[in-house]
Design a protein around this motif. Structure first.
Motif, PDB file in Angstrom:
ATOM      1  N   MET A 200       0.844  -1.201   0.000  1.00 57.34           N
ATOM      2  CA  MET A 200       0.000   0.000   0.000  1.00 57.34           C
ATOM      3  C   MET A 200       0.877   1.248   0.000  1.00 57.34           C
ATOM      4  N   LYS A 201       0.607   2.110  -0.919  1.00 60.30           N
ATOM      5  CA  LYS A 201       1.398   3.332  -1.047  1.00 60.30           C
ATOM      6  C   LYS A 201       0.641   4.476  -0.394  1.00 60.30           C
ATOM      7  N   LEU A 202       1.345   5.272   0.411  1.00 62.00           N
ATOM      8  CA  LEU A 202       0.682   6.418   1.056  1.00 62.00           C
ATOM      9  C   LEU A 202       0.751   7.639   0.156  1.00 62.00           C
ATOM     10  N   ASP A 203      -0.373   8.298   0.021  1.00 64.30           N
ATOM     11  CA  ASP A 203      -0.428   9.491  -0.820  1.00 64.30           C
ATOM     12  C   ASP A 203      -0.854  10.661   0.064  1.00 64.30           C
ATOM     13  N   TYR A 204       0.098  11.509   0.428  1.00 63.69           N
ATOM     14  CA  TYR A 204      -0.223  12.609   1.344  1.00 63.69           C
ATOM     15  C   TYR A 204      -0.818  13.797   0.605  1.00 63.69           C
ATOM     16  N   ARG A 205      -1.855  14.364   1.205  1.00 64.67           N
ATOM     17  CA  ARG A 205      -2.476  15.554   0.629  1.00 64.67           C
ATOM     18  C   ARG A 205      -2.844  16.521   1.755  1.00 64.67           C
ATOM     19  N   GLN A 206      -2.673  17.805   1.511  1.00 66.35           N
ATOM     20  CA  GLN A 206      -3.058  18.810   2.515  1.00 66.35           C
ATOM     21  C   GLN A 206      -4.569  18.741   2.728  1.00 66.35           C
ATOM     22  N   PRO A 207      -5.032  18.845   3.973  1.00 63.29           N
ATOM     23  CA  PRO A 207      -6.484  18.862   4.200  1.00 63.29           C
ATOM     24  C   PRO A 207      -7.125  20.009   3.435  1.00 63.29           C
ATOM     25  N   ASP A 208      -8.308  19.734   2.900  1.00 64.36           N
ATOM     26  CA  ASP A 208      -9.026  20.760   2.144  1.00 64.36           C
ATOM     27  C   ASP A 208      -9.967  21.499   3.091  1.00 64.36           C
ATOM     28  N   ALA A 209      -9.643  22.753   3.367  1.00 62.22           N
ATOM     29  CA  ALA A 209     -10.404  23.524   4.360  1.00 62.22           C
ATOM     30  C   ALA A 209     -11.830  23.813   3.928  1.00 62.22           C
ATOM     31  N   THR A 210     -12.118  23.672   2.643  1.00 62.15           N
ATOM     32  CA  THR A 210     -13.472  24.015   2.180  1.00 62.15           C
ATOM     33  C   THR A 210     -14.469  22.877   2.368  1.00 62.15           C
ATOM     34  N   VAL A 211     -13.959  21.681   2.693  1.00 67.81           N
ATOM     35  CA  VAL A 211     -14.868  20.540   2.797  1.00 67.81           C
ATOM     36  C   VAL A 211     -15.713  20.602   4.066  1.00 67.81           C
ATOM     37  N   ASN A 212     -15.067  20.875   5.188  1.00 65.84           N
ATOM     38  CA  ASN A 212     -15.776  20.818   6.466  1.00 65.84           C
ATOM     39  C   ASN A 212     -16.265  22.164   6.984  1.00 65.84           C
ATOM     40  N   VAL A 213     -15.867  23.228   6.322  1.00 68.36           N
ATOM     41  CA  VAL A 213     -16.298  24.564   6.768  1.00 68.36           C
ATOM     42  C   VAL A 213     -17.048  25.251   5.627  1.00 68.36           C
ATOM     43  N   SER A 214     -18.308  25.592   5.893  1.00 66.18           N
ATOM     44  CA  SER A 214     -19.132  26.226   4.841  1.00 66.18           C
ATOM     45  C   SER A 214     -18.565  27.590   4.464  1.00 66.18           C
ATOM     46  N   LYS A 215     -18.661  27.897   3.191  1.00 60.02           N
ATOM     47  CA  LYS A 215     -18.158  29.201   2.724  1.00 60.02           C
ATOM     48  C   LYS A 215     -19.296  30.222   2.731  1.00 60.02           C
ATOM     49  N   VAL A 216     -19.871  30.402   3.902  1.00 62.04           N
ATOM     50  CA  VAL A 216     -20.940  31.399   4.053  1.00 62.04           C
ATOM     51  C   VAL A 216     -20.422  32.451   5.023  1.00 62.04           C
ATOM     52  N   SER A 217     -20.649  33.728   4.709  1.00 60.58           N
ATOM     53  CA  SER A 217     -20.162  34.776   5.613  1.00 60.58           C
ATOM     54  C   SER A 217     -20.975  34.747   6.911  1.00 60.58           C
ATOM     55  N   PRO A 218     -20.316  34.474   8.052  1.00 63.57           N
ATOM     56  CA  PRO A 218     -21.059  34.418   9.324  1.00 63.57           C
ATOM     57  C   PRO A 218     -21.717  35.762   9.647  1.00 63.57           C
ATOM     58  N   LEU A 219     -21.038  36.855   9.277  1.00 65.94           N
ATOM     59  CA  LEU A 219     -21.578  38.185   9.587  1.00 65.94           C
ATOM     60  C   LEU A 219     -22.884  38.419   8.824  1.00 65.94           C
ATOM     61  N   LYS A 220     -22.854  38.078   7.530  1.00 62.38           N
ATOM     62  CA  LYS A 220     -24.046  38.263   6.690  1.00 62.38           C
ATOM     63  C   LYS A 220     -25.207  37.405   7.222  1.00 62.38           C
ATOM     64  N   ARG A 221     -24.859  36.160   7.582  1.00 65.37           N
ATOM     65  CA  ARG A 221     -25.878  35.229   8.099  1.00 65.37           C
ATOM     66  C   ARG A 221     -26.461  35.748   9.413  1.00 65.37           C
ATOM     67  N   ALA A 222     -25.590  36.282  10.284  1.00 70.78           N
ATOM     68  CA  ALA A 222     -26.054  36.794  11.583  1.00 70.78           C
ATOM     69  C   ALA A 222     -26.986  37.988  11.395  1.00 70.78           C
ATOM     70  N   VAL A 223     -26.610  38.899  10.487  1.00 68.69           N
ATOM     71  CA  VAL A 223     -27.445  40.086  10.244  1.00 68.69           C
ATOM     72  C   VAL A 223     -28.809  39.662   9.686  1.00 68.69           C
ATOM     73  N   GLN A 224     -28.781  38.744   8.710  1.00 68.12           N
ATOM     74  CA  GLN A 224     -30.039  38.250   8.118  1.00 68.12           C
ATOM     75  C   GLN A 224     -30.949  37.663   9.196  1.00 68.12           C
ATOM     76  N   LEU A 225     -30.363  36.788  10.031  1.00 69.57           N
ATOM     77  CA  LEU A 225     -31.165  36.110  11.043  1.00 69.57           C
ATOM     78  C   LEU A 225     -31.704  37.087  12.077  1.00 69.57           C
ATOM     79  N   PHE A 226     -30.826  38.003  12.536  1.00 71.15           N
ATOM     80  CA  PHE A 226     -31.253  38.921  13.600  1.00 71.15           C
ATOM     81  C   PHE A 226     -32.372  39.837  13.107  1.00 71.15           C
ATOM     82  N   LEU A 227     -32.198  40.388  11.902  1.00 75.32           N
ATOM     83  CA  LEU A 227     -33.228  41.282  11.369  1.00 75.32           C
ATOM     84  C   LEU A 227     -34.529  40.521  11.118  1.00 75.32           C
ATOM     85  N   GLY A 228     -34.394  39.346  10.508  1.00 70.59           N
ATOM     86  CA  GLY A 228     -35.578  38.541  10.199  1.00 70.59           C
ATOM     87  C   GLY A 228     -36.346  38.168  11.462  1.00 70.59           C
ATOM     88  N   LEU A 229     -35.603  37.697  12.482  1.00 68.69           N
ATOM     89  CA  LEU A 229     -36.266  37.284  13.720  1.00 68.69           C
ATOM     90  C   LEU A 229     -36.849  38.480  14.465  1.00 68.69           C
TER      91      LEU A 229
END
Lengths: 153, 253
Positions: B1-30
């Motif tokens: 078995m050959k090991l193939d090293y790759r840098q972890p892909d940060a976009t897989v486990n972390v959504s690319k949504v702006s937390p600030l935009k989401r917070a403003v949307q939610l706070f105003l909406g609620l």
């Protein structure tokens, strides 16, 4: 008055938290590429053609807290449902940092096998229904030194 | 078995949504959602609360009085009752109970069960008969309009909403409570001005002028910006606005 303190804490949390997160990711990415030559796998036994000359239990753990802004964002999301985006980067950073620390503890070894990862919440918020205060990630495994140090498992 | 090293892909486990935009949307909406629900429920409470029976109102009054220390200053109570008789006559005055509540802050309340609560701070600071008559008339205005029941009903709705939706011990609950309290203030300020008109009308019928009310608000205005009286006005309009209203009524007469 309460509202002013609340908004002040959110702004402080957002600015400080974003800066801390950026710095942490920069550090994580740099160290991940530096330690890329130490393979780490989840299999529990070495292949039969490899002999371990030395082995030891290794672990790396980290505790990371989210900032006030993200805490409030998580509470807002709890009302309407959906992906809790504020915890995603927290868990991602904690998991990668714990693995990096595990690798740092394994210097001088050839492989880390049987990698396991545990997660728990700790701190004042651990027993609170309002969610995560700090997250602890513990990564542990077996560091092995292999006779002849072949290039792959 | 050959090991193939790759840098972890940060976009897989972390959504690319702006937390600030989401917070403003939610706070105003609620916020918009909460305020809308609260206004609708507030209007419903205003319609339904006055229909509750007197027996239930008396129970509510007893529960509220449990939070206070009731004084035994019978002399003051009797003198206030005499003023009440002058304002509304013996028969109507007999349906009300006056209670002196141990509290340094100048205040008076309409408590469910036809109880007029007056603080010891009020008794000490307000000694002019016409000023007392106006304050008592104002509270009778709350009873007449059933404001006391409506107000407790709206507060009940407010706390239930916030605690249910955000959890009673969260910071978010505090923020939404603050926001909805501002809406509640608008409701209660309308009630206060209406009670002023009622009290002023009783005052004019009994004493032939609005002076008691004007003097009362002028007295409160002096301390408005920097004393213990400030909290009295959290849900009340500014005294100067109330004085102006009474002055306008004087001119109309």
């Amino acid at each position: 008055m309460n509202l002013i303190v609340f908004i002040g804490l959110i702004v402080l949390g957002y600015l400080a938290g974003s800066a801390a997160e950026k710095n942490h990711y920069r550090s994580i990415e740099k160290r991940e590429s530096e330690m890329a030559d130490l393979p780490i796998v989840t299999i529990s036994k070495l292949p039969q053609n490899m002999d371990a000359t030395n082995s030891r239990l290794v672990n790396g753990s980290v505790v990371i807290s989210i900032d006030y802004f993200k805490r409030i964002l998580a509470q807002l999301i709890n009302i309407v449902g959906g992906k809790v985006i504020s915890y995603e980067s927290l868990v991602d950073r904690a998991r990668r940092e714990a693995i990096l620390r595990l690798k740092e503890e394994s210097r001088g070894y050839d492989y880390i096998i049987n990698l396991r990862i545990e997660t728990s919440t700790i701190g004042n918020a651990a027993n609170s229904k309002n969610g995560v205060g700090s997250v602890e990630v513990l990564a542990y495994g077996t560091a092995v030194k292999v006779a002849g140090n072949e290039t792959g498992l | 078995m050959k090991l193939d090293y790759r840098q972890p892909d940060a976009t897989v486990n972390v959504s690319k949504v702006s937390p600030l935009k989401r917070a403003v949307q939610l706070f105003l909406g609620l916020s918009v959602t909460f305020v809308t629900i609260y206004v609708v429920l507030g209007v419903l409470v205003n319609i339904l609360a006055p229909k509750i029976p007197m027996s239930l109102e008396q129970k509510m009054g007893s529960a509220i009085l449990n939070e206070w220390t009731v004084g035994n200053d019978n002399e003051t109570v009797n003198s206030y009752k005499d003023i009440l008789v002058k304002l509304v006559g013996e028969e109507v005055a007999a349906t009300y109970t006056i209670m002196i509540l141990e509290e340094a802050e100048l205040n008076a309340f309409a408590i469910p069960g036809n109880i007029v609560g007056v603080t010891t701070g009020f008794v000490e600071e307000i000694t002019d008969e016409e000023m007392i008559a106006f304050a008592l008339g104002h509270e009778l205005g709350h009873f007449e309009n059933r404001d006391h029941i409506k107000s407790y009903g709206r507060l009940f709705v407010l706390y239930t909403m916030v605690n249910t939706l955000t959890g009673s011990d969260g910071s978010l609950a505090t923020a939404f409570l603050d926001l909805l309290s501002k809406t509640e203030t608008k409701f209660s300020q309308v009630d206060e001005l209406r009670a002023d008109v009622y009290g002023a009308a009783l005052l004019y019928d009994t004493y032939g002028s609005y002076d008691g009310g004007i003097d009362f608000f002028n007295y409160l205005s002096e301390d408005y910006d920097g004393s213990h009286i400030v909290s009295y006005f959290e849900s009340h309009p500014h005294p100067e606005k109330r004085v102006q209203r009474l002055m306008d009524m004087t001119e109309l007469e």
